[in-house]
Scaffold this motif. Sequence first.
Motif: not given
Length: 217
Positions: A159-161, A83-84, A185-186, A168-170
């Motif tokens: 993008d997630v942030l 994920v890194l 989650g990662d 938005m939810s997970y």
Amino acid sequence: MAARIGILEDDEALRAYVEAVVAGAEGMTLAFSAGCLADARQAIVGNPVDLCLVDLKLPDGSGLDFVTDVKGASAAKCLIFTVLGDRSSVLLALKSGADGYLLKDTPADLLRTNIDRTLRGETPISPQAATFLLEMWRGAEPTTLPGRLDDALTVREVDVLKLFSRGMSYRETAELLGISAHTIGDHVKSIYRKLSVHSRTEAIFEARQIGLISPLD
């Protein structure tokens, strides 16, 4: 003869997913599947492999230590699967002898394709990771956050942030980005660590403060 594939991944669900990817691929067979560095080291003793898929962050060490072990004892390929996506992790992995670098949001069909490419001697790299190599080739200054190099948020983490900041939810974020909720989650764990925060609200605030996302996001 089928290529023998080893898997080193500490998350059980993701490990099972990768096992299924390998099982469903023509010309591949599972050599071993381990959840920690110690088990992987034991698994390769007397058990030849052609390629190992290796996560970087493990409960008992770094996946790069395993890459060094494999490269020092055989001609097997090592394909990082993590994920890194920060610059430091990418460059360190390639300098350590990794034969490719993929992020965990790589779709199953593309993962199989890239395993094949690595076995053929190519060096597949996720587009986000390849950006850093292009910057080096061009002699450009890397785009990172102020502070330590390995604290730079990846494009996907930003993008997630942005989606979180829109409420938005997970699950919704995962669907919009076309990745699994587990991968979200990662990303969240990585964001919290890099920004030194403990909640979504704090992460969004910090990201706006340093200009990662605009006040309108």
